[in-house]
Structure formats: structure tokens, C-alpha cells
Design an enzyme around this catalytic site. Structure first.
Site, short mmCIF file in Angstrom:
data_model
loop_
_atom_site.label_atom_id
_atom_site.label_comp_id
_atom_site.label_asym_id
_atom_site.label_seq_id
_atom_site.Cartn_x
_atom_site.Cartn_y
_atom_site.Cartn_z
CB ILE A 23 -58.98 34.87 -51.60
CG1 ILE A 23 -60.20 34.11 -51.82
CG2 ILE A 23 -59.26 35.75 -50.43
CD1 ILE A 23 -61.10 33.62 -51.00
CB CYS A 71 -54.05 30.10 -50.80
SG CYS A 71 -53.97 31.75 -50.83
CD GLU A 115 -59.88 25.97 -48.82
OE1 GLU A 115 -59.45 27.14 -48.48
OE2 GLU A 115 -59.11 25.49 -49.81
CG HIS A 146 -58.63 29.54 -50.78
ND1 HIS A 146 -58.13 29.26 -49.47
CD2 HIS A 146 -57.95 30.55 -51.24
CE1 HIS A 146 -57.56 30.10 -49.19
NE2 HIS A 146 -57.43 31.21 -50.15
CD GLU A 172 -49.72 36.83 -43.79
OE1 GLU A 172 -49.23 36.87 -44.92
OE2 GLU A 172 -49.36 36.74 -42.71
#
Length: 194
Positions: free
Chosen positions: A134, A79, A172, A170, A48
Site C-alpha cells: 500500500i 512500509c 500484519e 504490510h 506515513e
């Protein structure tokens, strides 16, 4: 042997460490400012962005990270990490680290329940790169020195500016480590010319 750090304040640190592993790559979990002196490149994981910025300030990372970027050390933001790198954020007065000439919009693809996976054609990387989105941002616009690497439904989701690499998704969280390999190559080339 190159040394790539993963900033371990928040986010999918372990997954990035795993994705970066290679015989000629040492991966450092960065929890202290002093560790920045020993690494050749750095990953900002997702998480975040507002919380990450608060932690960056709390642990005294802000100025050292700016200095790291000013030395043209490679940085890869995924992200929330991409949001940290942008010089403009839609709906927010001040950017965070402001190392890439791009405007980002947070949560542009919707909330957690709108998360999705897609295969992307990525310039210099591959035609079918796995991407997990996401609460992902989009890159609304980029400056003339920024190379767009991938788009999804007409929105920019990956870009590179010199030693800086950012993506909305993402990489990863998949077994497709080509984006990390691309970043490793960037770090290796920068280390040769340093």
C-alpha cells in the site's frame, strides 16, 4: 518470556500486536519513552513516515530510539517503518533514524489505488509469503552488511542487517504471520546473547 513493543504513534498497531502474539511473547503497546526500557524488540508499523517522524520528535522518542538501536535491540520496520530505518531516502535531504545501510524510495509502487497483493519467496522465511503493498517504498540499494530477503519484479522489498529487519509491505494485514515469527526468533536470539 520476551517482550516486544509496537510503537503506537500511528499505523496498524492492533494488527501487529495480533500477529506477534505467542505463548512466550508479551506484546507491549509503546506510547511512552519509558516503556522502551522494558522491551527486548520493537516494531515500527506502517503509516506515513513524515508524520511518524514528527510524532517521534513531538513525544521525545528520537534520542531514546537511536539509543535503543545502538544497543543492538532488534527493530522491525514495515512500509513507513522501513523508511524510518533507512540511512538514505531518495529526494529527501536527511534520513530519520538511520539504523540500516540502505536507500529507500517512498511511494515507489504508486499511490493508494495502485495497492496490490503478492506472494513472495523470502530467504529464511518461506516460498509463498503473503505481502500487501500500500503506497509502498522500495529499497533501491543496500550496503555490504545488509542481507536481501525478498524482491518483487527486481526491486528489493525486504532486508535484514544484524538485529534490524525491514520490509516494504504490510505483513500484519494478512493471516500469514511468518515474518513476525521470524522477528520473534531474532528477538529471542538477541535476548539470549545480551
Amino acid at each position: 518470556m520476551i517482550n516486544i513493543g509496537v510503537l503506537a504513534l500511528q499505523g496498524a498497531v492492533r494488527e501487529h500486536v495480533k500477529a506477534l502474539q505467542a505463548p512466550d511473547v508479551q506484546v507491549t503497546v509503546v506510547k511512552k519513552v519509558e516503556q522502551l526500557h522494558d522491551i527486548d524488540g520493537l516494531v515500527f508499523p506502517g503509516g506515513e513516515s513524515t508524520t511518524m517522524r514528527r510524532l517521534i520528535n513531538l513525544y521525545g522518542f528520537y534520542e531514546p530510539l537511536k539509543a535503543f538501536a545502538e544497543k543492538n535491540r532488534p527493530i522491525f520496520g514495515t512500509c513507513a517503518g522501513a523508511i524510518l530505518m533507512a540511512n538514505e531516502i531518495v529526494g529527501q535531504m536527511e534520513p530519520h533514524l538511520s539504523v540500516m545501510d540502505m536507500t529507500v524510495e517512498r511511494n515507489a509502487f504508486g499511490r493508494q489505488r495502485e495497492s496490490f497483493e503478492a506472494n513472495l519467496a523470502m530467504d529464511q522465511i518461506g516460498e509463498d509469503v503473503e505481502a500487501v503493498f500500500i503506497r509502498a517504498p522500495i529499497i533501491n540499494k543496500v550496503g555490504p552488511s545488509v542481507n536481501v530477503l525478498a524482491s518483487y519484479d527486481g526491486d528489493i522489498v525486504a532486508a535484514q542487517q544484524g538485529p534490524f529487519l525491514a520490509c516494504s509491505f504490510h505483513p500484519e494485514l494478512t493471516d500469514d504471520h511468518r515474518m513476525h515469527q521470524f522477528f520473534v526468533k531474532m528477538v529471542r536470539e538477541q535476548a539470549i546473547h545480551a
